[in-house]
Design a protein around this motif. Structure first.
Motif, PDB file in Angstrom:
ATOM      1  N   LYS A   9       0.843  -1.202   0.000  1.00  0.00           N
ATOM      2  CA  LYS A   9       0.000   0.000   0.000  1.00  0.00           C
ATOM      3  C   LYS A   9       0.879   1.253   0.000  1.00  0.00           C
ATOM      4  N   HIS A  10       1.917   1.259   0.816  1.00  0.00           N
ATOM      5  CA  HIS A  10       2.823   2.407   0.879  1.00  0.00           C
ATOM      6  C   HIS A  10       3.462   2.658  -0.481  1.00  0.00           C
ATOM      7  N   ASN A  11       3.851   1.580  -1.121  1.00  0.00           N
ATOM      8  CA  ASN A  11       4.486   1.692  -2.420  1.00  0.00           C
ATOM      9  C   ASN A  11       3.549   2.392  -3.408  1.00  0.00           C
ATOM     10  N   GLN A  12       2.287   2.024  -3.403  1.00  0.00           N
ATOM     11  CA  GLN A  12       1.314   2.658  -4.293  1.00  0.00           C
ATOM     12  C   GLN A  12       1.101   4.125  -3.928  1.00  0.00           C
ATOM     13  N   MET A  13       1.101   4.421  -2.636  1.00  0.00           N
ATOM     14  CA  MET A  13       0.939   5.808  -2.199  1.00  0.00           C
ATOM     15  C   MET A  13       2.130   6.659  -2.643  1.00  0.00           C
ATOM     16  N   PHE A  14       3.339   6.127  -2.474  1.00  0.00           N
ATOM     17  CA  PHE A  14       4.530   6.864  -2.905  1.00  0.00           C
ATOM     18  C   PHE A  14       4.526   7.054  -4.418  1.00  0.00           C
ATOM     19  N   ARG A  15       4.113   6.041  -5.160  1.00  0.00           N
ATOM     20  CA  ARG A  15       4.035   6.155  -6.615  1.00  0.00           C
ATOM     21  C   ARG A  15       3.049   7.267  -7.019  1.00  0.00           C
ATOM     22  N   LYS A  16       1.934   7.340  -6.309  1.00  0.00           N
ATOM     23  CA  LYS A  16       0.935   8.385  -6.596  1.00  0.00           C
ATOM     24  C   LYS A  16       1.525   9.768  -6.328  1.00  0.00           C
ATOM     25  N   ILE A  17       2.190   9.905  -5.196  1.00  0.00           N
ATOM     26  CA  ILE A  17       2.804  11.195  -4.863  1.00  0.00           C
ATOM     27  C   ILE A  17       3.774  11.604  -5.973  1.00  0.00           C
ATOM     28  N   GLN A  50       5.363  11.679 -14.027  1.00  0.00           N
ATOM     29  CA  GLN A  50       6.094  10.486 -14.480  1.00  0.00           C
ATOM     30  C   GLN A  50       5.848   9.324 -13.523  1.00  0.00           C
ATOM     31  N   SER A  51       5.960   8.115 -14.082  1.00  0.00           N
ATOM     32  CA  SER A  51       5.880   6.904 -13.269  1.00  0.00           C
ATOM     33  C   SER A  51       7.285   6.483 -12.869  1.00  0.00           C
ATOM     34  N   ILE A  52       7.385   5.829 -11.732  1.00  0.00           N
ATOM     35  CA  ILE A  52       8.666   5.286 -11.293  1.00  0.00           C
ATOM     36  C   ILE A  52       8.779   3.874 -11.855  1.00  0.00           C
ATOM     37  N   VAL A  53       9.863   3.626 -12.578  1.00  0.00           N
ATOM     38  CA  VAL A  53      10.103   2.305 -13.153  1.00  0.00           C
ATOM     39  C   VAL A  53      11.206   1.634 -12.341  1.00  0.00           C
ATOM     40  N   VAL A  54      10.916   0.410 -11.902  1.00  0.00           N
ATOM     41  CA  VAL A  54      11.915  -0.345 -11.134  1.00  0.00           C
ATOM     42  C   VAL A  54      12.251  -1.620 -11.897  1.00  0.00           C
ATOM     43  N   PRO A  55      13.514  -2.056 -11.837  1.00  0.00           N
ATOM     44  CA  PRO A  55      13.890  -3.284 -12.534  1.00  0.00           C
ATOM     45  C   PRO A  55      13.186  -4.501 -11.931  1.00  0.00           C
ATOM     46  N   ALA A  56      12.774  -5.415 -12.779  1.00  0.00           N
ATOM     47  CA  ALA A  56      12.044  -6.606 -12.333  1.00  0.00           C
ATOM     48  C   ALA A  56      12.976  -7.720 -11.874  1.00  0.00           C
ATOM     49  N   ASN A  57      14.233  -7.655 -12.228  1.00  0.00           N
ATOM     50  CA  ASN A  57      15.154  -8.751 -11.951  1.00  0.00           C
ATOM     51  C   ASN A  57      15.961  -8.557 -10.663  1.00  0.00           C
ATOM     52  N   ALA A  58      15.313  -8.137  -9.616  1.00  0.00           N
ATOM     53  CA  ALA A  58      15.990  -7.880  -8.341  1.00  0.00           C
ATOM     54  C   ALA A  58      16.269  -9.190  -7.597  1.00  0.00           C
ATOM     55  N   THR A  59      17.276  -9.145  -6.754  1.00  0.00           N
ATOM     56  CA  THR A  59      17.583 -10.253  -5.855  1.00  0.00           C
ATOM     57  C   THR A  59      17.708  -9.678  -4.454  1.00  0.00           C
ATOM     58  N   PHE A  60      17.776 -10.547  -3.471  1.00  0.00           N
ATOM     59  CA  PHE A  60      17.977 -10.063  -2.112  1.00  0.00           C
ATOM     60  C   PHE A  60      18.985 -10.969  -1.424  1.00  0.00           C
ATOM     61  N   GLU A  61      19.595 -10.419  -0.394  1.00  0.00           N
ATOM     62  CA  GLU A  61      20.568 -11.186   0.373  1.00  0.00           C
ATOM     63  C   GLU A  61      19.835 -11.917   1.487  1.00  0.00           C
ATOM     64  N   LYS A  62      19.869 -13.230   1.419  1.00  0.00           N
ATOM     65  CA  LYS A  62      19.188 -14.059   2.409  1.00  0.00           C
ATOM     66  C   LYS A  62      19.876 -13.886   3.768  1.00  0.00           C
ATOM     67  N   PRO A  63      19.103 -13.600   4.812  1.00  0.00           N
ATOM     68  CA  PRO A  63      19.719 -13.447   6.141  1.00  0.00           C
ATOM     69  C   PRO A  63      20.281 -14.769   6.654  1.00  0.00           C
ATOM     70  N   VAL A  64      21.179 -14.688   7.596  1.00  0.00           N
ATOM     71  CA  VAL A  64      21.814 -15.863   8.183  1.00  0.00           C
ATOM     72  C   VAL A  64      20.774 -16.764   8.849  1.00  0.00           C
ATOM     73  N   SER A  65      19.756 -16.148   9.446  1.00  0.00           N
ATOM     74  CA  SER A  65      18.716 -16.909  10.141  1.00  0.00           C
ATOM     75  C   SER A  65      17.420 -16.108  10.101  1.00  0.00           C
ATOM     76  N   TYR A  66      16.353 -16.749  10.514  1.00  0.00           N
ATOM     77  CA  TYR A  66      15.058 -16.067  10.615  1.00  0.00           C
ATOM     78  C   TYR A  66      15.165 -14.863  11.544  1.00  0.00           C
ATOM     79  N   LEU A  67      15.745 -15.060  12.732  1.00  0.00           N
ATOM     80  CA  LEU A  67      15.845 -13.946  13.690  1.00  0.00           C
ATOM     81  C   LEU A  67      16.739 -12.824  13.171  1.00  0.00           C
TER      82      LEU A  67
END
Length: 163
Positions: free
Chosen positions: A73-81, A88-105
């Motif tokens: 929801k926040h993302n849509q609100m920021f895009r509207k602002i 203009q629209s904000i274009v973000v790359p679709a091929n993102a990755t993330f760094e997996k944390p060492v553990s859940y905690l």
């Protein structure tokens, strides 16, 4: 003390009106921060999906799902602002990755401090927006981020007690 019709933020001192700036941040600064906030959208989505997949209880999964949904929801609100001020629209790359944390905690800790950092950045966005309408939108986002930090603290507390 009456407010001068010259400027809504004018103040009177000894009978003289003193002009006050509308904000200590500029609209351009705010829009740059809005664009940055949206830029990490796909990476954040992957991170939340990971946390949901490894959460040890249904309660924790539901909490993280509610946070993820707020973030969407926040993302849509920021895009509207951004769209409303720039056309203009904000274009973000679709091929993102993330760094997996060492553990859940470790992931929950990272998420907690991510929420707290967002509060600081979003205060600057709010300060640079020129009207109450948009400032109120960001105020909603800010209070959600504080609520998320509290929820992550709750999850950490659940897991610390179970150790």
């Amino acid at each position: 003390m009456p407010v001068s019709p010259i400027h809504p933020a004018s103040q009177h001192y000894y009978g003289f009106a003193r002009q006050q700036p509308m904000s200590y941040k500029s609209l351009q600064e705010a829009l740059t921060l809005v664009k940055q906030a949206v830029a990490g959208e796909r990476e954040d989505e992957l991170f939340y999906e990971y946390l949901i997949s490894v959460a040890p209880s249904q309660e924790e999964k539901e909490i993280i799902i509610s946070i993820r949904n707020d973030e969407r929801k926040h993302n849509q609100m920021f895009r509207k602002i951004y769209q409303d001020f720039t056309g203009q629209s904000i274009v973000v790359p679709a091929n993102a990755t993330f760094e997996k944390p060492v553990s859940y905690l470790d992931g929950i800790r990272k998420a907690l401090f991510g929420e707290l950092g967002a509060v600081e950045r979003y205060r600057d966005i709010r300060a640079g927006l020129p009207t109450r309408y948009y400032r109120d939108m960001v105020f909603e986002i800010l209070t959600d981020e504080q609520k998320h930090a509290t929820k992550y603290n709750y999850i950490l507390n659940l897991n610390v007690r179970s150790v």
